[in-house]
Design a protein around this motif. Sequence first.
Motif, PDB file in Angstrom:
ATOM      1  N   ASP A  74      53.884 120.157  45.897  1.00 29.40           N
ATOM      2  CA  ASP A  74      52.495 119.916  45.488  1.00 29.40           C
ATOM      3  C   ASP A  74      51.920 121.148  44.781  1.00 29.40           C
ATOM      4  O   ASP A  74      51.244 121.036  43.753  1.00 29.40           O
ATOM      5  CB  ASP A  74      51.626 119.569  46.700  1.00 29.40           C
ATOM      6  N   GLY A  75      52.205 122.341  45.338  1.00 27.80           N
ATOM      7  CA  GLY A  75      51.730 123.574  44.711  1.00 27.80           C
ATOM      8  C   GLY A  75      52.354 123.791  43.346  1.00 27.80           C
ATOM      9  O   GLY A  75      51.678 124.207  42.393  1.00 27.80           O
ATOM     10  N   THR A  76      53.641 123.506  43.238  1.00 34.11           N
ATOM     11  CA  THR A  76      54.337 123.655  41.961  1.00 34.11           C
ATOM     12  C   THR A  76      53.798 122.665  40.937  1.00 34.11           C
ATOM     13  O   THR A  76      53.644 122.998  39.757  1.00 34.11           O
ATOM     14  CB  THR A  76      55.855 123.437  42.145  1.00 34.11           C
ATOM     15  N   LEU A  77      53.507 121.454  41.379  1.00 35.17           N
ATOM     16  CA  LEU A  77      52.941 120.446  40.483  1.00 35.17           C
ATOM     17  C   LEU A  77      51.576 120.890  39.965  1.00 35.17           C
ATOM     18  O   LEU A  77      51.260 120.710  38.785  1.00 35.17           O
ATOM     19  CB  LEU A  77      52.830 119.102  41.202  1.00 35.17           C
ATOM     20  N   ASP A  78      50.777 121.489  40.844  1.00 30.39           N
ATOM     21  CA  ASP A  78      49.464 122.003  40.409  1.00 30.39           C
ATOM     22  C   ASP A  78      49.637 123.076  39.340  1.00 30.39           C
ATOM     23  O   ASP A  78      48.906 123.099  38.345  1.00 30.39           O
ATOM     24  CB  ASP A  78      48.701 122.584  41.602  1.00 30.39           C
ATOM     25  N   ARG A  79      50.601 123.971  39.546  1.00 31.15           N
ATOM     26  CA  ARG A  79      50.858 125.028  38.557  1.00 31.15           C
ATOM     27  C   ARG A  79      51.341 124.427  37.244  1.00 31.15           C
ATOM     28  O   ARG A  79      50.946 124.873  36.168  1.00 31.15           O
ATOM     29  CB  ARG A  79      51.874 126.030  39.093  1.00 31.15           C
ATOM     30  N   LEU A  80      52.196 123.422  37.353  1.00 28.77           N
ATOM     31  CA  LEU A  80      52.707 122.771  36.151  1.00 28.77           C
ATOM     32  C   LEU A  80      51.566 122.132  35.358  1.00 28.77           C
ATOM     33  O   LEU A  80      51.488 122.284  34.135  1.00 28.77           O
ATOM     34  CB  LEU A  80      53.740 121.708  36.527  1.00 28.77           C
ATOM     35  N   GLU A  81      50.680 121.435  36.034  1.00 28.02           N
ATOM     36  CA  GLU A  81      49.563 120.791  35.349  1.00 28.02           C
ATOM     37  C   GLU A  81      48.642 121.825  34.710  1.00 28.02           C
ATOM     38  O   GLU A  81      48.109 121.622  33.619  1.00 28.02           O
ATOM     39  CB  GLU A  81      48.796 119.906  36.331  1.00 28.02           C
ATOM     40  N   SER A  82      48.466 122.967  35.391  1.00 26.69           N
ATOM     41  CA  SER A  82      47.651 124.045  34.826  1.00 26.69           C
ATOM     42  C   SER A  82      48.297 124.602  33.561  1.00 26.69           C
ATOM     43  O   SER A  82      47.623 124.848  32.556  1.00 26.69           O
ATOM     44  CB  SER A  82      47.477 125.157  35.870  1.00 26.69           C
ATOM     45  N   ARG A  83      49.624 124.796  33.602  1.00 32.56           N
ATOM     46  CA  ARG A  83      50.337 125.305  32.426  1.00 32.56           C
ATOM     47  C   ARG A  83      50.277 124.308  31.276  1.00 32.56           C
ATOM     48  O   ARG A  83      50.152 124.688  30.114  1.00 32.56           O
ATOM     49  CB  ARG A  83      51.806 125.587  32.772  1.00 32.56           C
ATOM     50  N   GLN A  84      50.368 123.028  31.607  1.00 35.04           N
ATOM     51  CA  GLN A  84      50.311 122.010  30.564  1.00 35.04           C
ATOM     52  C   GLN A  84      48.942 121.984  29.886  1.00 35.04           C
ATOM     53  O   GLN A  84      48.843 121.802  28.669  1.00 35.04           O
ATOM     54  CB  GLN A  84      50.666 120.643  31.152  1.00 35.04           C
ATOM     55  N   ALA A  85      47.886 122.197  30.672  1.00 36.07           N
ATOM     56  CA  ALA A  85      46.542 122.276  30.086  1.00 36.07           C
ATOM     57  C   ALA A  85      46.423 123.510  29.200  1.00 36.07           C
ATOM     58  O   ALA A  85      45.813 123.469  28.123  1.00 36.07           O
ATOM     59  CB  ALA A  85      45.494 122.321  31.199  1.00 36.07           C
ATOM     60  N   GLU A  86      47.043 124.604  29.642  1.00 34.85           N
ATOM     61  CA  GLU A  86      47.043 125.837  28.850  1.00 34.85           C
ATOM     62  C   GLU A  86      47.811 125.630  27.544  1.00 34.85           C
ATOM     63  O   GLU A  86      47.387 126.090  26.475  1.00 34.85           O
ATOM     64  CB  GLU A  86      47.684 126.955  29.684  1.00 34.85           C
ATOM     65  N   LEU A  87      48.938 124.939  27.640  1.00 36.82           N
ATOM     66  CA  LEU A  87      49.727 124.624  26.440  1.00 36.82           C
ATOM     67  C   LEU A  87      48.894 123.851  25.427  1.00 36.82           C
ATOM     68  O   LEU A  87      48.904 124.155  24.231  1.00 36.82           O
ATOM     69  CB  LEU A  87      50.956 123.786  26.820  1.00 36.82           C
ATOM     70  N   LYS A  88      48.191 122.858  25.917  1.00 40.49           N
ATOM     71  CA  LYS A  88      47.375 122.018  25.037  1.00 40.49           C
ATOM     72  C   LYS A  88      46.319 122.851  24.324  1.00 40.49           C
ATOM     73  O   LYS A  88      46.074 122.685  23.124  1.00 40.49           O
ATOM     74  CB  LYS A  88      46.722 120.904  25.865  1.00 40.49           C
ATOM     75  N   LYS A  89      45.696 123.773  25.065  1.00 35.68           N
ATOM     76  CA  LYS A  89      44.652 124.622  24.482  1.00 35.68           C
ATOM     77  C   LYS A  89      45.230 125.529  23.398  1.00 35.68           C
ATOM     78  O   LYS A  89      44.681 125.634  22.296  1.00 35.68           O
ATOM     79  CB  LYS A  89      44.006 125.468  25.579  1.00 35.68           C
ATOM     80  N   HIS A  90      46.354 126.189  23.698  1.00 33.70           N
ATOM     81  CA  HIS A  90      46.949 127.098  22.716  1.00 33.70           C
ATOM     82  C   HIS A  90      47.484 126.340  21.498  1.00 33.70           C
ATOM     83  O   HIS A  90      47.396 126.826  20.367  1.00 33.70           O
ATOM     84  CB  HIS A  90      48.071 127.913  23.367  1.00 33.70           C
ATOM     85  N   LYS A  91      48.026 125.151  21.748  1.00 38.05           N
ATOM     86  CA  LYS A  91      48.522 124.337  20.634  1.00 38.05           C
ATOM     87  C   LYS A  91      47.388 123.961  19.692  1.00 38.05           C
ATOM     88  O   LYS A  91      47.543 124.018  18.461  1.00 38.05           O
ATOM     89  CB  LYS A  91      49.200 123.077  21.185  1.00 38.05           C
ATOM     90  N   LYS A  92      46.250 123.612  20.264  1.00 32.57           N
ATOM     91  CA  LYS A  92      45.090 123.275  19.449  1.00 32.57           C
ATOM     92  C   LYS A  92      44.638 124.474  18.619  1.00 32.57           C
ATOM     93  O   LYS A  92      44.303 124.343  17.434  1.00 32.57           O
ATOM     94  CB  LYS A  92      43.949 122.795  20.351  1.00 32.57           C
ATOM     95  N   THR A  93      44.663 125.662  19.220  1.00 35.64           N
ATOM     96  CA  THR A  93      44.274 126.876  18.502  1.00 35.64           C
ATOM     97  C   THR A  93      45.226 127.157  17.356  1.00 35.64           C
ATOM     98  O   THR A  93      44.801 127.446  16.231  1.00 35.64           O
ATOM     99  CB  THR A  93      44.248 128.080  19.463  1.00 35.64           C
TER     100      THR A  93
END
Length: 350
Positions: free
Chosen positions: A166-185
Amino acid sequence: MAAHRKPRQRALNGGTARTAATLALAGAATATAFDGTGHAEPRLSPAEVKSKVDALYREAEIATEKYNGAKEKADNAEESLGELRDEAARKAEKLNSAREGLGSIAAAQYRSGGIDPAVQLALSSEPDQFLERAALADRAGSRQASAVSGVRKQIQEIDQLHSEADGTLDRLESRQAELKKHKKTVNGKLDAAKRLLARLTAEQRARLAGDGDQDRASRAAGHDAALDAPAKAPNARASTAVSYAYEALGSPYVWGATGPNAFDCSGLTQAAYRAAGVSIPRTTYAQIAAGNRIPRSQLQPGDLVFFYQGISHVGIYVGNGQMIHAPNPSAPVRFAPISQMPFAGATRVA
């Protein structure tokens, strides 16, 4: 009834019409000149366009390296999540087997009637035989207690694995949101650069893109012997990395790419050393810390050279003051003097 009639619109006289037309045209010009907000950018010279585009590419590269770092962490989190789930599944299968064993023990006790050993001894015509059976039953009870304890421990381990997952999944989802933000930039910066370049003629764009092509043209014509073949590297691994970089000359720049057919700057250096059997991190700011830092005066072929204050660009040094690097989307992998950009440091990884 007359009070409900619509008022007649006054006709515009010549002067008023001209004024209205002027205001309308001015408003239209203002509205269409903005990029999405209605403001026109001033006419820029090719040199000014190049300066703005170069700045956008640098900003995009900074965002690209952040994207690469987030992606590396997301990939690691995804791999860890898969391993945790696989281990939990294996333990769940083992737990099911243990539970089946407990069920068999319970069924056997039920069938035996659970008679108190003292009563069995009193009723037995062969006390010696009963005592032997009683000892076996006692050992079976010990095994049962051990089995129960094992099942309890396995349940706790599975719960722990689920918690970690569950903790790893939370980190993964956080990284995926970060990826989306940087990709947009990144895409925003690259699109802005593309719009600026579109304002130039084809000849002007070709001239700007060709600024760094003189190195390849010179090498092809044999005018610069220093670029014809890699300079001697200090060891086999560095030599392999440099050779890989030479083979990559002319490959397109694609942000986030690590080869074999396209690269971004840190993707090229990582791929070059991967070919040499050396694992280095994905991002520029991690690569600079991956080996031994060396001064500019002691550079050798194979060393990684870094640029700009934020360590946002990297190339692989090939000798004679030259590096091979993946510059930006407007140019392929190519040679460049290390003096072309603000030097930030160098590291030796092999």
